[in-house]
Design an enzyme around this catalytic site. Structure first.
Site, PDB file in Angstrom:
ATOM      1  N   ALA A   1    -119.543  37.486  19.777  1.00 44.27           N
ATOM      2  CA  ALA A   1    -120.167  36.163  19.826  1.00 44.27           C
ATOM      3  C   ALA A   1    -119.440  35.264  20.805  1.00 44.27           C
ATOM      4  CB  ALA A   1    -120.207  35.539  18.437  1.00 44.27           C
ATOM      5  N   GLY A   2    -118.967  35.843  21.905  1.00 40.52           N
ATOM      6  CA  GLY A   2    -118.468  35.025  23.008  1.00 40.52           C
ATOM      7  C   GLY A   2    -119.678  34.566  23.816  1.00 40.52           C
TER       8      GLY A   2
ATOM      9  N   PHE B   1    -113.234  27.414  44.825  1.00 42.92           N
ATOM     10  CA  PHE B   1    -112.448  28.326  43.997  1.00 42.92           C
ATOM     11  C   PHE B   1    -112.051  29.497  44.868  1.00 42.92           C
ATOM     12  CE2 PHE B   1    -112.140  29.646  39.349  1.00 42.92           C
ATOM     13  CZ  PHE B   1    -111.548  28.461  38.969  1.00 42.92           C
TER      14      PHE B   1
ATOM     15  N   ASP C   1    -112.350  46.556  21.484  1.00 36.40           N
ATOM     16  CA  ASP C   1    -112.836  47.372  20.360  1.00 36.40           C
ATOM     17  C   ASP C   1    -114.172  48.047  20.665  1.00 36.40           C
ATOM     18  OD1 ASP C   1    -110.629  46.309  19.073  1.00 36.40           O
ATOM     19  OD2 ASP C   1    -111.803  44.754  18.056  1.00 36.40           O
TER      20      ASP C   1
ATOM     21  N   GLN D   1    -107.217  42.706  36.573  1.00 39.06           N
ATOM     22  CA  GLN D   1    -106.779  41.606  37.436  1.00 39.06           C
ATOM     23  C   GLN D   1    -105.564  40.892  36.834  1.00 39.06           C
ATOM     24  OE1 GLN D   1    -109.153  37.804  37.870  1.00 39.06           O
ATOM     25  NE2 GLN D   1    -109.314  38.606  39.940  1.00 39.06           N
TER      26      GLN D   1
ATOM     27  N   HIS E   1    -103.213  37.568  36.998  1.00 33.01           N
ATOM     28  CA  HIS E   1    -103.162  36.188  37.474  1.00 33.01           C
ATOM     29  C   HIS E   1    -101.704  35.900  37.815  1.00 33.01           C
ATOM     30  CE1 HIS E   1    -103.481  31.837  37.566  1.00 33.01           C
ATOM     31  NE2 HIS E   1    -104.789  31.955  37.552  1.00 33.01           N
TER      32      HIS E   1
ATOM     33  N   LEU F   1    -101.792  31.262  30.329  1.00 31.28           N
ATOM     34  CA  LEU F   1    -102.123  30.926  31.709  1.00 31.28           C
ATOM     35  C   LEU F   1    -101.690  29.532  32.109  1.00 31.28           C
ATOM     36  CD1 LEU F   1    -103.765  32.523  33.833  1.00 31.28           C
ATOM     37  CD2 LEU F   1    -105.603  30.916  33.382  1.00 31.28           C
TER      38      LEU F   1
ATOM     39  N   GLU G   1    -104.421  27.645  38.200  1.00 30.12           N
ATOM     40  CA  GLU G   1    -104.250  27.635  39.636  1.00 30.12           C
ATOM     41  C   GLU G   1    -104.088  26.207  40.153  1.00 30.12           C
ATOM     42  OE1 GLU G   1    -106.666  30.878  40.891  1.00 30.12           O
ATOM     43  OE2 GLU G   1    -107.050  29.886  42.803  1.00 30.12           O
TER      44      GLU G   1
ATOM     45  N   ARG H   1    -105.238  35.124  44.766  1.00 34.13           N
ATOM     46  CA  ARG H   1    -104.522  35.501  43.550  1.00 34.13           C
ATOM     47  C   ARG H   1    -103.730  36.801  43.650  1.00 34.13           C
ATOM     48  NH1 ARG H   1    -108.672  34.456  38.511  1.00 34.13           N
ATOM     49  NH2 ARG H   1    -108.757  32.211  38.822  1.00 34.13           N
TER      50      ARG H   1
ATOM     51  N   HIS I   1    -105.095  39.500  33.255  1.00 31.69           N
ATOM     52  CA  HIS I   1    -106.013  38.393  33.044  1.00 31.69           C
ATOM     53  C   HIS I   1    -107.441  38.831  32.775  1.00 31.69           C
ATOM     54  CE1 HIS I   1    -107.369  34.340  33.330  1.00 31.69           C
ATOM     55  NE2 HIS I   1    -108.039  34.506  34.440  1.00 31.69           N
TER      56      HIS I   1
ATOM     57  N   GLU J   1    -117.554  40.915  29.426  1.00 30.46           N
ATOM     58  CA  GLU J   1    -116.354  41.548  29.952  1.00 30.46           C
ATOM     59  C   GLU J   1    -116.210  42.983  29.448  1.00 30.46           C
ATOM     60  OE1 GLU J   1    -112.919  38.971  29.949  1.00 30.46           O
ATOM     61  OE2 GLU J   1    -111.568  40.632  30.430  1.00 30.46           O
TER      62      GLU J   1
ATOM     63  N   ARG K   1    -112.353  40.647  40.547  1.00 29.56           N
ATOM     64  CA  ARG K   1    -113.328  39.621  40.181  1.00 29.56           C
ATOM     65  C   ARG K   1    -112.968  38.293  40.827  1.00 29.56           C
ATOM     66  NH1 ARG K   1    -113.204  35.328  35.880  1.00 29.56           N
ATOM     67  NH2 ARG K   1    -110.994  35.718  36.047  1.00 29.56           N
TER      68      ARG K   1
ATOM     69  N   LEU L   1    -117.829  34.022  33.945  1.00 35.14           N
ATOM     70  CA  LEU L   1    -118.686  33.228  33.066  1.00 35.14           C
ATOM     71  C   LEU L   1    -120.152  33.397  33.458  1.00 35.14           C
ATOM     72  CD1 LEU L   1    -116.620  29.942  32.510  1.00 35.14           C
ATOM     73  CD2 LEU L   1    -117.039  31.783  30.881  1.00 35.14           C
TER      74      LEU L   1
HETATM   75  C1  LIG Z   1    -107.220  32.155  30.226  1.00 30.30           C
HETATM   76  C2  LIG Z   1    -108.494  32.611  30.845  1.00 30.30           C
HETATM   77  C3  LIG Z   1    -109.178  31.783  31.717  1.00 30.30           C
HETATM   78  C4  LIG Z   1    -110.384  32.195  32.283  1.00 30.30           C
HETATM   79  N1  LIG Z   1    -111.026  31.359  33.133  1.00 30.30           N
HETATM   80  C5  LIG Z   1    -112.213  31.748  33.664  1.00 30.30           C
HETATM   81  C6  LIG Z   1    -112.930  30.898  34.532  1.00 30.30           C
HETATM   82  O1  LIG Z   1    -112.494  29.772  34.821  1.00 30.30           O
HETATM   83  N2  LIG Z   1    -114.114  31.307  35.029  1.00 30.30           N
HETATM   84  C7  LIG Z   1    -114.637  32.529  34.716  1.00 30.30           C
HETATM   85  O2  LIG Z   1    -115.724  32.838  35.187  1.00 30.30           O
HETATM   86  N3  LIG Z   1    -113.978  33.359  33.900  1.00 30.30           N
HETATM   87  C8  LIG Z   1    -112.783  33.015  33.368  1.00 30.30           C
HETATM   88  N4  LIG Z   1    -112.120  33.873  32.536  1.00 30.30           N
HETATM   89  C9  LIG Z   1    -112.747  35.123  32.138  1.00 30.30           C
HETATM   90  C10 LIG Z   1    -113.838  34.875  31.095  1.00 30.30           C
HETATM   91  O3  LIG Z   1    -113.452  33.835  30.257  1.00 30.30           O
HETATM   92  C11 LIG Z   1    -114.110  36.062  30.215  1.00 30.30           C
HETATM   93  O4  LIG Z   1    -114.253  37.179  30.993  1.00 30.30           O
HETATM   94  C12 LIG Z   1    -115.396  35.893  29.423  1.00 30.30           C
HETATM   95  O5  LIG Z   1    -115.331  34.715  28.685  1.00 30.30           O
HETATM   96  C13 LIG Z   1    -115.673  37.049  28.491  1.00 30.30           C
HETATM   97  O6  LIG Z   1    -116.782  36.722  27.680  1.00 30.30           O
HETATM   98  P1  LIG Z   1    -117.399  37.770  26.670  1.00 30.30           P
HETATM   99  O7  LIG Z   1    -118.534  37.082  25.996  1.00 30.30           O
HETATM  100  O8  LIG Z   1    -117.674  39.030  27.349  1.00 30.30           O
HETATM  101  O9  LIG Z   1    -116.251  38.086  25.633  1.00 30.30           O
HETATM  102  P2  LIG Z   1    -115.385  37.173  24.669  1.00 30.30           P
HETATM  103  O10 LIG Z   1    -115.604  35.758  24.858  1.00 30.30           O
HETATM  104  O11 LIG Z   1    -114.019  37.707  24.749  1.00 30.30           O
HETATM  105  O12 LIG Z   1    -115.999  37.508  23.252  1.00 30.30           O
HETATM  106  C14 LIG Z   1    -115.829  38.748  22.628  1.00 30.30           C
HETATM  107  C15 LIG Z   1    -116.501  38.704  21.282  1.00 30.30           C
HETATM  108  O13 LIG Z   1    -116.508  39.982  20.713  1.00 30.30           O
HETATM  109  C16 LIG Z   1    -116.102  39.921  19.393  1.00 30.30           C
HETATM  110  N5  LIG Z   1    -115.479  41.191  19.052  1.00 30.30           N
HETATM  111  C17 LIG Z   1    -114.495  41.827  19.707  1.00 30.30           C
HETATM  112  N6  LIG Z   1    -114.155  42.950  19.049  1.00 30.30           N
HETATM  113  C18 LIG Z   1    -114.939  43.011  17.953  1.00 30.30           C
HETATM  114  C19 LIG Z   1    -115.045  43.915  16.871  1.00 30.30           C
HETATM  115  N7  LIG Z   1    -114.277  44.996  16.762  1.00 30.30           N
HETATM  116  N8  LIG Z   1    -115.946  43.656  15.925  1.00 30.30           N
HETATM  117  C20 LIG Z   1    -116.730  42.557  15.983  1.00 30.30           C
HETATM  118  N9  LIG Z   1    -116.668  41.677  16.978  1.00 30.30           N
HETATM  119  C21 LIG Z   1    -115.788  41.902  17.948  1.00 30.30           C
HETATM  120  C22 LIG Z   1    -115.172  38.766  19.325  1.00 30.30           C
HETATM  121  O14 LIG Z   1    -115.143  38.273  18.022  1.00 30.30           O
HETATM  122  C23 LIG Z   1    -115.818  37.804  20.283  1.00 30.30           C
HETATM  123  O15 LIG Z   1    -116.779  37.048  19.620  1.00 30.30           O
HETATM  124  C24 LIG Z   1    -110.901  33.475  31.971  1.00 30.30           C
HETATM  125  C25 LIG Z   1    -110.221  34.305  31.118  1.00 30.30           C
HETATM  126  C26 LIG Z   1    -109.012  33.896  30.568  1.00 30.30           C
HETATM  127  C27 LIG Z   1    -108.264  34.843  29.702  1.00 30.30           C
END
Ligand SMILES: Cc1cc2nc3c(=O)[nH]c(=O)nc-3n(C[C@H](O)[C@H](O)[C@H](O)COP(=O)(O)OP(=O)(O)OC[C@H]3O[C@@H](n4cnc5c(N)ncnc54)[C@H](O)[C@@H]3O)c2cc1C
Ligand code: SF4
Ligand code: SF4
Ligand code: FES
Lengths: 372, 288, 566
Positions: free
Chosen positions: C11-12, C116, C211, C230, C232, C242, C245, C276, C343, C367, C378, C384
């Site tokens: 739920a990201g 950026f 996972d 990647q 940082h 972090l 930048e 980077r 990162h 991701e 990346r 995002l």
């Molecule tokens: C510090 C930081 C800064 C960043 N800044 C930027 C930026 O400025 N711009 C940009 O484009 N990107 C940025 N990124 C990268 C970007 O934030 C991530 O790649 C992106 O948010 C990933 O989104 P997602 O929905 O794939 O996963 P996530 O947001 O990581 O969500 C994963 C979800 O999966 C669920 N999950 C995981 N394992 C399980 C399991 N076993 N069972 C049930 N649920 C599970 C979690 O609960 C969560 O809800 C940054 C990353 C970091 C670490």
């Protein structure tokens, strides 16, 4: 003096096996932990793997780790351990789950309920028609208005400290009203939905139960100011014309009396808000020998003060307008009680000002519509 | 004799006008001349914010400017007035644009907010400026055997940027009480619970639930009464506590009244005689 | 038994956006399962911004955005997927803007954009320094509006399929304990990245443990480009948290133990503001060559003192706070100890441009997935966008797919039993190893041998060490907490086992790729080798547990590989 080891007194409760909660003390070397969260990890990794607590980002953005530390709600991952230890001054540091939420295990409490409240208050965007092809145009000043509330990470630290939650189980919680405010001042949101949210804030979330203690502002780790957002939403409720709530009547009292006399009048509040006759209370004081003023004494400089208020209201529109009929009645009473010349003048002056106020208002309106 | 400007707010009206006289007498005895800033008005009671925050800043910038015009610092007794004034000061001092905007409005009355006046709440003023020793020396009627729970109230603790005491471990009242010869009761259950004053006219039920918590906790901890530096907390604990459906009411005392009594004034002169919940420790007829 | 037409795991940003689109059709039963409450997800940590060619500030086009992305990827991205992403960029931004994301604005009210790294135009939309947070929360509010059903604090164990179609998943209910089979016609994995394999040297949340990716590996399906991680340049020394930048953007210096601004040796023109990967490698080199600061010489200093307290508090309040809280250092008075931090995971679950895997009804997005739009590296602000674009595409694809199919007849008892047996086996073991120790070892091995600089021999050693760790875990890592309710010990153990599996794959892929490309930098093969390695690496686990490594063509549409120069 540097303390090397600190004692954490941690609340333990696993309903699966414990009849009732108890506390256990753990010794944590101070240099092993940068934050309180690290200290909890130290315990979990070295002393007791069964300790339950929540965490995720370890960088104060995910809102998982709020707990109660020596009585105060804090994010464990944002609480420097050394400072805590220094402040404790040799005494154990008590770590407990947040107040007012159902226990799950040890420091872990139920978060479903506070999330549910958001659903009940309907804090979301219903976009205003017509939806533009590209983005809505929004001036940077508007974004500023919701900059603080959108910092909220829903950690519920404020909820666990809230005086209204303590005594009103229906109260939605500080964070919830910050969210209401955030969407109500967003020009992308439909007017009807804004009204709905404000109404919900009052009827479903009991926003008038807030006692304005300011604890939510104090504990918020993200600089959100829920107590002030609550004031804002209340004012908007008044603007929307929800006149029957005691709080709106109270506000009207403040607005009118302060304009009229530079003071509120505590002795007429019961009547104006609840329709209760204050005489019995006044009599009680008189019986005890106290002198009682039925209305506040008019202050010197009142005319200038009134001018100031009107000037301000020209620049920044208030949510609730002065009820000038009420002001006139107040003036009459003040005149009667004090039989003071100044009051006659006030009344005259007020008529003048009012003229002035309305003339200016019409002028603005006609300027706006481009007609004479 | 030191002189300080006094901001009365809306606290000393209705049945409470005498509370200001008490305060003035006490401070005079302690070597402080309180100069009432007569043109100052109600701070808005942390309520006008609901309608117009800018108005709150304006009227309180005016209040502060009135002290500055006299070249005086500002002494405030009410916790809420204190907070509202301090929030205003904080806003104006950190936002030059806001300050300029407001100063334009104040100019009509020949006033200017400069940010030079310090805003004092009476509690730290008594502890830091007057001094515990001075107070101890002036005591004429030591309150021997009185067990008094300390109640600080919220708005001198929160929010952080206006706090005048350590928010998590407030101090000052206990020392004062000891200086008067009485015994302080601290950290009792409910000592940090809000008095409920500000919700009385927004949701009465909440106010009536809140107002009994500190008094009841104080009583369980062995105190006979509470003392508070805030006239609003005092009013809540005196009037609203009386309305609340609890059996045992615990008297509450406004700090200057307690000082007055210990400094030798009688029950009427100190105001203790006028409480709705009587202070049993004094006998109303006794004069010194 | 729980049953959904579409089950979204995670739920990201990816998961929530997928949920919004999947539940557009009111006849579909859509569920979202997540191991932490949605707003806790790591998307909330993204600060910088989200890219899209809105051309609000400078002339721009999806085409140019695509080119920058492809070039940034060192030509390993699939260009058809990149084109889809950059073309959809603007519409996605407008959509989330209409849903309420509080973007920062230009004076005329349009969305503000800033430059950026790696982008040729100011293209990054942002909301101050908390872009991810407000996107995540706004999307969450929208799911409440749409009445999306959540299984909060449920942990995905395995993906179940029959070799052709997905049947559902097995999961552990964290709050109450207990294994469940959840039946679903389609499953979208949006479980995020796995940079936690570097343990303390990552900017990622503690739960970014891959996972979903590991479950796919166990399900016999391929992972792609797992060698690409990647780094940082500026993570805090102790925690990897972090430092944006922006700290260098505002004029911060990078200083070695001799007080030298060493970037002048590596990027004399751009200095601290070089891309980077170059800055990260420069820092690492200083440390490796003995010019690191501190007793152990294991970090470099980010010096901000010359900016003055006022500017620091105004412009970089987060940085100041992070340094104070997490390093105990006051940047007004002292330099901040930093070192590069893992990162972002470019690699992940192998999917096509609709997010589909080999198994019908099984999708991946965000991701966790490798589509691939980021290739070997990346660009900041592209992730995002990626998670939203492909969250939507997979959801729409899945929503169409499930309409035509029936649930397969299974009650899932056998799967539940298998999981229960596995969990009991963890609990019944004699505890000989400590989770914390094994985890730290994994992180150290990965950071020192499969980190920024890579070379055959250390990597082979690393692979061996990881395999040893797997053995040790198997024989001696026990779950000692036997409670059902909120059993952290169990969850953390499962997460660690997932990380180990993925670390093994990462090391293997890194060994196999005998060239340098993007984030994968080999001292023994310092150049890019398009002839042999302009290919995705693909790994799957065979029935016997061994890994099978292979290659897959990169999709090239418009842009032939060129040297990547800035
Ligand atoms: C510090 C930081 C800064 C960043 N800044 C930027 C930026 O400025 N711009 C940009 O484009 N990107 C940025 N990124 C990268 C970007 O934030 C991530 O790649 C992106 O948010 C990933 O989104 P997602 O929905 O794939 O996963 P996530 O947001 O990581 O969500 C994963 C979800 O999966 C669920 N999950 C995981 N394992 C399980 C399991 N076993 N069972 C049930 N649920 C599970 C979690 O609960 C969560 O809800 C940054 C990353 C970091 C670490
Ligand atoms: S307002 Fe502050 S304390 Fe309350 S939930 Fe939001 S971030 Fe936490
Ligand atoms: S100010 Fe209101 S919302 Fe905030 S903690 Fe106090 S009662 Fe709760
Ligand atoms: S662990 Fe995320 S806020 Fe503390």
């Amino acid at each position: 003096m540097t303390v090397e080891r600190a004692v954490l007194r941690v609340y333990r409760y696993n309903p699966e096996r414990d009849e009732k909660p108890y506390y256990r003390e753990y010794e944590v070397p101070v240099d092993k932990a940068q934050t309180l969260l690290d200290a909890l990890f130290y315990i979990q990794e070295n002393l007791d793997p069964t300790l339950g607590f929540r965490f995720f980002c370890r960088a104060a953005v995910c809102g998982s780790c709020a707990v109660k530390v020596n009585g105060i709600s804090r994010l464990a991952c944002k609480t420097p351990f050394k400072e805590l230890v220094e402040k404790a001054n040799g005494k154990p540091i008590t770590v407990e789950p947040l107040n007012f939420l159902k226990p799950i295990r040890d420091l872990v409490v139920d978060h479903d309920q506070p999330f549910e409240s958001l659903k009940k208050l309907q804090t979301w965007c219903e976009p205003k028609e017509p939806i533009p092809e590209k983005e809505y145009r929004i001036p940077p000043e508007e974004v500023k208005q919701y900059e603080r509330p959108t910092n909220c990470i829903l950690c519920f630290a404020c909820y666990g400290s809230c005086e209204a939650v303590m005594d009103d189980p229906k109260y939605a919680g500080p964070y919830a009203f910050s969210r209401v405010y955030r969407y109500v001042v967003d020009s992308r949101v439909k007017e009807e939905h804004k009204r709905e949210m404000v109404k919900n804030a009052m009827d479903v979330g009991d926003i008038w139960s807030c006692v304005q203690c300011q604890k939510c502002i104090y504990v918020c780790p993200k600089g959100v100011r829920p107590a002030e957002d609550i004031q804002n939403v209340r004012g908007i409720a008044a603007e929307y014309g929800f006149k029957d709530y005691p709080g709106v009547k109270k506000l009207q009292h403040f607005v009118d009396w302060i304009y009229a006399t530079g003071q509120i009048n505590r002795l007429s509040l019961p009547e104006e808000v609840y329709g209760v006759d204050p005489t019995p209370l006044i009599n009680k004081f008189r019986e005890r020998g106290a002198e009682v003023w039925e209305v506040p004494k008019p202050l010197p400089g009142l005319l200038e003060f009134r001018d100031l208020i009107l000037e301000v209201m020209k620049e920044k529109k208030p949510h609730l307008d002065i009820d000038f009929h009420h002001v006139r009645r107040i003036d009459k009473r003040v005149e009667e009680v004090f039989n003071a010349d100044v009051c006659t003048k006030i009344t005259e002056r007020f008529e003048e000002q009012r003229e002035d106020f309305f003339t200016r208002f019409w002028k603005k309106l006609s300027e706006f519509f481009g007609t004479k | 004799m030191k002189t300080i400007g006094f901001y009365q707010g809306c606290c000393f009206q209705g049945p409470d006008a005498h509370m200001f006289d008490t305060l003035k007498k006490v401070f005079a005895d302690l070597g402080v001349d309180i100069k009432l800033l007569e043109r100052t008005t109600c701070c808005g009671g942390n309520t006008i914010e609901e309608s117009n925050r800018f108005l709150v800043y304006s009227i309180n910038a005016r209040n502060i400017a009135l002290a500055e015009k006299e070249g005086l610092d500002l002494l405030v007794s009410c916790n809420t007035c204190y907070m509202v004034l301090a929030k205003t000061k904080h806003a104006l001092d950190s936002d030059p644009e806001l300050r300029e905007e407001i100063n334009k409005l104040l100019a009509e009355e020949g006033l200017e907010y400069k940010g030079t006046a310090k805003i004092w709440h009476i509690l730290p003023y008594l502890v830091e400026e007057v001094g515990i020793d001075t107070i101890r020396e002036r005591v004429r009627r030591p309150l021997k055997g009185w067990k008094i729970a300390t109640y600080y109230g919220c708005h001198i603790k929160y929010p952080k940027e206006v706090a005048v005491v350590d928010s998590e471990n407030p101090q000052g009242l206990e020392e004062l009480i000891e200086a008067l010869g009485a015994e302080p009761v601290k950290d009792y259950e409910g000592s940090d619970v809000c008095c409920g004053y500000h919700s009385f006219y927004t949701n009465k039920d909440i106010a009536l639930k809140k107002v009994v918590k500190a008094p009841q906790g104080a009583k369980r901890a062995g105190a006979e009464m509470l003392v508070t530096p805030c006239p609003l907390c005092f009013k809540a604990q005196d009037i609203y506590q009386d309305m609340a459906p609890t059996e045992d009411k615990v008297p509450s005392i406004y700090l200057p009244e307690l000082l007055a009594y210990a400094l030798g004034y009688d029950a009427k002169q100190s105001g203790l005689a006028f409480h709705i919940i009587p202070v049993d420790k004094i006998s109303v007829n006794a004069s010194h | 038994m729980l049953e959904y037409d579409i089950l979204i795991v995670g739920a990201g940003g990816a998961g929530l956006y997928a949920a919004l689109w999947a539940s557009q059709n009111p006849n579909l039963k859509v569920g979202v399962m997540t191991k932490v409450y949605p707003v806790r997800s790591h998307t909330g940590a993204a600060e910088g911004g989200i890219n899209a060619a809105l051309a609000n500030v400078a002339e721009d086009s999806p085409e140019k955005h695509a080119f920058d992305t492809v070039k940034g990827s060192d030509y390993l991205a699939d260009q058809d997927a990149v084109e889809i992403m950059t073309k959809m960029g603007p519409e996605i931004i407008y959509d989330i803007e209409h849903r309420g994301v509080p973007f920062s604005r230009l004076p005329d009210g349009r969305i503000a954009q800033r430059p950026f790294g790696g982008a040729s135009f100011p293209r990054t939309c942002y909301a101050a320094d908390r872009t991810g947070l407000v996107i995540l929360h706004t999307l969450y509010d929208q799911t409440l509006k749409q009445g999306v059903e959540f299984l909060n604090e449920w942990f995905l164990l395995n993906v179940i399929h029959n070799g052709e179609r997905v049947l559902g998943v097995t999961a552990w209910d964290i709050r109450n304990g207990g294994v469940h089979f959840i039946k679903a016609k389609a499953v979208i994995l949006a479980t995020g990245g796995h940079a936690r394999m570097y343990w303390n040297r990552t900017s990622n949340a503690l739960g970014n443990t891959g996972d979903g990716t590991a479950a796919v590996l166990r399900a016999g399906l391929p992972l792609k480009d797992m060698e690409f991680v990647q780094f940082h340049p500026t993570g805090l020394r102790k925690t990897g948290i972090l430092i944006t930048e922006g700290a260098r953007g505002e004029g911060g210096y990078l200083i070695n133990k001799d007080g030298e601004r060493f970037m002048k040796k590596y990027a004399p023109e751009k200095m601290e503001l070089a891309p980077r990967d170059i800055v990260a490698r420069s820092i690492e080199r200083e440390i490796l060559e003995g010019r690191g600061c501190g007793e152990k010489g294991d970090y470099i200093c980010l010096d901000l003192r010359h900016l003055g307290e006022k500017k620091l508090m105004e412009r970089l309040p987060q940085t100041v706070e992070h340094a104070r809280v997490y390093e105990g250092v006051d940047p007004v008075k002292e330099p901040i100890p930093i070192r590069p931090t893992a990162h972002y995971s470019m690699g992940g679950i192998d999917t096509d441009k609709y997010g589909q895997t080999e198994i019908k009804g099984l999708y991946a997005a965000g991701e966790a997935a490798c589509i691939s739009v980021h290739g070997a590296n990346r660009l900041g602000g592209n992730s995002l966008l990626d998670i939203l674009v492909f969250g939507k595409i997979t959801a729409e694809h899945a929503a169409e797919y499930v309409v035509g199919v029936e649930h397969l007849p299974t009650e899932g008892g056998e799967y539940v039993k298998r999981e229960e047996e596995f969990i009991s086996s963890l609990m019944d073991k004699e505890p000989k190893e400590k989770l914390a120790d094994l985890r730290r070892e994994m992180g150290d091995v990965m950071a020192s041998k499969v980190g920024i600089f890579r070379e055959e021999k250390p990597m082979v050693e690393a692979l061996e060490r990881i395999r040893e760790l797997k053995e040790r875990a198997k024989s001696g890592l026990a779950v000692t907490d036997r409670s059902k309710r909120f059993n952290l010990n169990l969850i953390q153990t499962l997460e660690f086992l997932n990380l180990l599996d993925l670390a093994e794959v990462t090391a293997l892929c890194a060994i196999e790729r005998k060239e340098s490309r993007g984030a994968h930098y080999r001292l023994d093969y310092p150049n890019r080798d398009d002839e042999n390695y302009l290919k995705h690496s693909v790994v799957r686990r065979k029935e016997d547990g061994t890994l099978q490594h292979g290659w897959k063509e990169v999709v090239i549409t418009k842009w032939q590989p060129q040297e990547r120069k800035y």
